[in-house]
Design an enzyme around this catalytic site. Sequence first.
Site, mmCIF file in Angstrom:
data_model
loop_
_atom_site.group_PDB
_atom_site.id
_atom_site.type_symbol
_atom_site.label_atom_id
_atom_site.label_comp_id
_atom_site.label_asym_id
_atom_site.label_seq_id
_atom_site.Cartn_x
_atom_site.Cartn_y
_atom_site.Cartn_z
ATOM 1 N N HIS A 121 0.831 -1.205 0.000
ATOM 2 C CA HIS A 121 0.000 0.000 0.000
ATOM 3 C C HIS A 121 0.867 1.258 0.000
ATOM 4 O O HIS A 121 0.691 2.155 0.835
ATOM 5 C CB HIS A 121 -0.933 0.000 1.222
ATOM 6 C CG HIS A 121 -1.837 -1.193 1.258
ATOM 7 N ND1 HIS A 121 -2.230 -1.814 2.419
ATOM 8 C CD2 HIS A 121 -2.415 -1.892 0.255
ATOM 9 C CE1 HIS A 121 -3.016 -2.846 2.127
ATOM 10 N NE2 HIS A 121 -3.140 -2.920 0.816
ATOM 11 N N HIS B 42 -6.776 -0.970 3.054
ATOM 12 C CA HIS B 42 -6.091 -1.263 1.801
ATOM 13 C C HIS B 42 -6.476 -0.118 0.851
ATOM 14 O O HIS B 42 -7.488 0.559 1.070
ATOM 15 C CB HIS B 42 -6.526 -2.617 1.277
ATOM 16 C CG HIS B 42 -6.247 -3.739 2.259
ATOM 17 N ND1 HIS B 42 -5.558 -4.875 1.924
ATOM 18 C CD2 HIS B 42 -6.552 -3.871 3.577
ATOM 19 C CE1 HIS B 42 -5.451 -5.664 2.983
ATOM 20 N NE2 HIS B 42 -6.058 -5.070 4.003
HETATM 21 C C1 LIG Z 1 0.604 -6.751 -5.360
HETATM 22 C C2 LIG Z 1 -0.383 -5.754 -4.827
HETATM 23 C C3 LIG Z 1 -1.408 -6.188 -3.988
HETATM 24 C C4 LIG Z 1 -2.339 -5.258 -3.483
HETATM 25 N N1 LIG Z 1 -3.422 -5.726 -2.793
HETATM 26 C C5 LIG Z 1 -4.434 -4.857 -2.499
HETATM 27 C C6 LIG Z 1 -5.679 -5.330 -2.023
HETATM 28 O O1 LIG Z 1 -5.919 -6.527 -1.877
HETATM 29 N N2 LIG Z 1 -6.642 -4.408 -1.744
HETATM 30 C C7 LIG Z 1 -6.448 -3.066 -1.917
HETATM 31 O O2 LIG Z 1 -7.366 -2.276 -1.624
HETATM 32 N N3 LIG Z 1 -5.272 -2.590 -2.381
HETATM 33 C C8 LIG Z 1 -4.291 -3.460 -2.722
HETATM 34 N N4 LIG Z 1 -3.144 -2.995 -3.297
HETATM 35 C C9 LIG Z 1 -2.956 -1.536 -3.449
HETATM 36 C C10 LIG Z 1 -3.718 -0.922 -4.631
HETATM 37 O O3 LIG Z 1 -3.804 -1.821 -5.701
HETATM 38 C C11 LIG Z 1 -3.020 0.379 -5.049
HETATM 39 O O4 LIG Z 1 -2.945 1.254 -3.939
HETATM 40 C C12 LIG Z 1 -3.732 1.142 -6.164
HETATM 41 O O5 LIG Z 1 -4.098 0.276 -7.207
HETATM 42 C C13 LIG Z 1 -2.806 2.231 -6.673
HETATM 43 O O6 LIG Z 1 -3.380 2.901 -7.779
HETATM 44 P P1 LIG Z 1 -2.590 4.048 -8.546
HETATM 45 O O7 LIG Z 1 -3.497 4.591 -9.555
HETATM 46 O O8 LIG Z 1 -1.990 4.957 -7.544
HETATM 47 O O9 LIG Z 1 -1.354 3.319 -9.229
HETATM 48 P P2 LIG Z 1 -1.367 2.138 -10.300
HETATM 49 O O10 LIG Z 1 -2.675 1.465 -10.343
HETATM 50 O O11 LIG Z 1 -0.186 1.286 -10.000
HETATM 51 O O12 LIG Z 1 -1.188 2.877 -11.684
HETATM 52 C C14 LIG Z 1 -0.008 3.539 -12.093
HETATM 53 C C15 LIG Z 1 0.190 3.227 -13.564
HETATM 54 O O13 LIG Z 1 1.111 4.162 -14.110
HETATM 55 C C16 LIG Z 1 1.962 3.486 -15.014
HETATM 56 N N5 LIG Z 1 3.190 4.266 -15.150
HETATM 57 C C17 LIG Z 1 4.085 4.565 -14.187
HETATM 58 N N6 LIG Z 1 5.070 5.323 -14.680
HETATM 59 C C18 LIG Z 1 4.782 5.532 -15.992
HETATM 60 C C19 LIG Z 1 5.430 6.242 -17.030
HETATM 61 N N7 LIG Z 1 6.557 6.930 -16.827
HETATM 62 N N8 LIG Z 1 4.886 6.217 -18.272
HETATM 63 C C20 LIG Z 1 3.725 5.555 -18.505
HETATM 64 N N9 LIG Z 1 3.072 4.867 -17.546
HETATM 65 C C21 LIG Z 1 3.591 4.851 -16.297
HETATM 66 C C22 LIG Z 1 2.159 2.135 -14.359
HETATM 67 O O14 LIG Z 1 2.643 1.176 -15.264
HETATM 68 C C23 LIG Z 1 0.782 1.841 -13.805
HETATM 69 O O15 LIG Z 1 -0.026 1.142 -14.721
HETATM 70 C C24 LIG Z 1 -2.199 -3.884 -3.796
HETATM 71 C C25 LIG Z 1 -1.166 -3.454 -4.634
HETATM 72 C C26 LIG Z 1 -0.269 -4.377 -5.167
HETATM 73 C C27 LIG Z 1 0.798 -3.888 -6.114
#
Ligand SMILES: Cc1cc2nc3c(=O)[nH]c(=O)nc-3n(C[C@H](O)[C@H](O)[C@H](O)COP(=O)(O)OP(=O)(O)OC[C@H]3O[C@@H](n4cnc5c(N)ncnc54)[C@H](O)[C@@H]3O)c2cc1C
Length: 629
Positions: free
Chosen positions: A562, A605
Amino acid sequence: MVFPLVALSAIVGLAAVGHSLPHNARPAQVKRALADVSDTYDYIVIGGGTAGLTVANRLTEDPKKKVLVIEHGELGDTIDLLLPNATATLSQNARYMWNFTSVPQTNINGRTDKGYAAAVVGGSSSVNGMFMDRPSKADLDAWATLGNKGWDWNGLIPYFKKATKFTAPSVQSISSYGYTFDASFYGNGGPVQASFPPFQWPFQKTCLEAWNGMDIPFIKEGASGSKSGVIWVPNTLDPVNETRSYARTAYYDPIRTRPNYVLLYNTNVQKLVFSTSGPLAAKGVLVKGKDGTTKTIFAAKEIILSAGTFGSPWLLQRSGVGPKAILARTNIPLVLDFPEVGQNFQDQPNFFAYFSLTKQPIPNPDYWRANATYNAETWVNYTQHHGGPYTLALGNNAAFMPISAVVDDVAELIGAAKAQNPATYLPSTYTPALLKGYKAQLAIMLNHFQHDSSPAFETPFASGPFQAMSVQKPLSRGTVFLNTTDPFNSQPLIDYRVMSNPLDWDMAVAAFRYLIKYLSTPGMQSLGLVYQSPIPANPGNLTDAQIIDLMKASLMAASFAHPSGTCAMLPKDMGGVVGSDLLVYGIKGLSIVDASVIPLLPSCHTTQLTYAIAEKAADLIKGRSGPGH
Ligand SMILES: Cc1cc2nc3c(=O)[nH]c(=O)nc-3n(C[C@H](O)[C@H](O)[C@H](O)COP(=O)(O)OP(=O)(O)OC[C@H]3O[C@@H](n4cnc5c(N)ncnc54)[C@H](O)[C@@H]3O)c2cc1C
């Protein structure tokens, strides 16, 4: 939450990968190369992840607004993205992950942890544990107390609901497993599906009932704003086929044919492009395709940075926006000295207790693994009837503990925290503004401790022979900075600084003792619980120092998957990178929308929270007026 590596062999679902699911859940996609995209869009969203796809969906509701989403990862096409039971292995799948590793963590004998972040269309929602809880009211209200007007329980709950469609479990499931819920706290028409699997292992009932001996209540619905207790938690699970519901299936696939929407995947945003005259403004992005082709693309209205907790500060720093002292060690021209970018990094340290359950009722995960016939039957059950253990992700229940249930002398802990000079334990890179922001965070956390208003620990029940316990309100803070020796090709330097505040050890030791107490209840013992290495046979006899040694040597992990907070939404004089409008301080035309804006990590989470942030962000962006809008 993620499974520990050592336990992965216990995951039977691996056997299923390679089969195909019977339903056609993967729509045809038009591949787009750099040559296919225009030079200018109204909005450019960097990162096609959880937040990015949410924002892009809402912005393209206006057919006149042209939106480009740029995603580094691929458009995943393997069934493990959809199969709930495969979720445990996805975080190890190099194809869909950034494969980040932290720097050695000084306080746990120099061991490292992963930097959990997906690189695929759908982002981390594609690979996560599908656990779908939400913060308590006190945790969300804290964000407004920190200076973020409108970002409190009342301001965010409509967006949690907007993002979600809840489907109640069947009467049969309720009577078999005891699922409790209150549908009124969920949405009923949103894109992300929330439901309970139609199966639980029989031993889970015993694990749940064992909490009766632990003096914490059973809560009917944890999404109600009050979640200190034992709760059932839905999954991000589509109840029609029992497949993962994630940012791609929820927010992209259904609207992918909108003519004003372009998704460019397998493409990395290398850096932001700024105005060359007048006030500092973000004008475009320099992107690089997999074949090495580059192109600059411009945004007429706004660039939305949704690259995640690691990706967003990393990209800002690569673009010359970050701590001057660090950028000075690179050949990146300084655009804006912004020392707060990449700081305030938070996650939830955690440890696992390992054991075997020698008297589990059949069927159970061990039996499933050992019995090929039963395993084959369950696969048929899943593919033909959408039932059985393949519908299980990482788990559906958890105990969220108030601090008073776990820590013997809460007043003493609070007193010790107040007596500290916080700067002693914070990164040396902290500025006066960051310190002011941290002090405000600390005051809130200690207030929560004093009044038990938000849980301080969590133990989610997995469907395997181990149990995690996490410290949900650590006092330590970390950093995410680019690697100055090779900013573009080396991964960022992820430093959790886990356990850098010694009071986190006090909480971790108390948590360990509490977990062992639970595992010692007659209910858990009735399952024939035998501890496995490195947990000794009688862990209740360990001294505090021995527990800490064990944690340092192997048990303690820095990340609960997280990662949050590296571009915090806070007032500028409290170390913020974005304001409550999510616009980056000092740069026009640039906002950040992802888990990096979380100012203070709630006890939960983070997926649902990220969807809610992004839904609210979309309304804020749509509501902007003035030049360019
Ligand atoms: C293994 C794992 C298990 C988890 N389990 C849970 C759970 O069970 N329940 C829960 O509530 N949360 C869980 N989480 C946490 C939750 O999934 C994340 O907090 C949330 O999805 C984050 O969303 P975000 O939009 O911040 O980032 P992300 O969804 O990671 O999106 C960021 C995106 O930006 C892209 N990116 C980054 N840099 C660049 C760039 N320079 N150029 C182009 N694209 C780029 C990445 O490839 C990615 O696709 C988990 C996370 C992980 C990794």
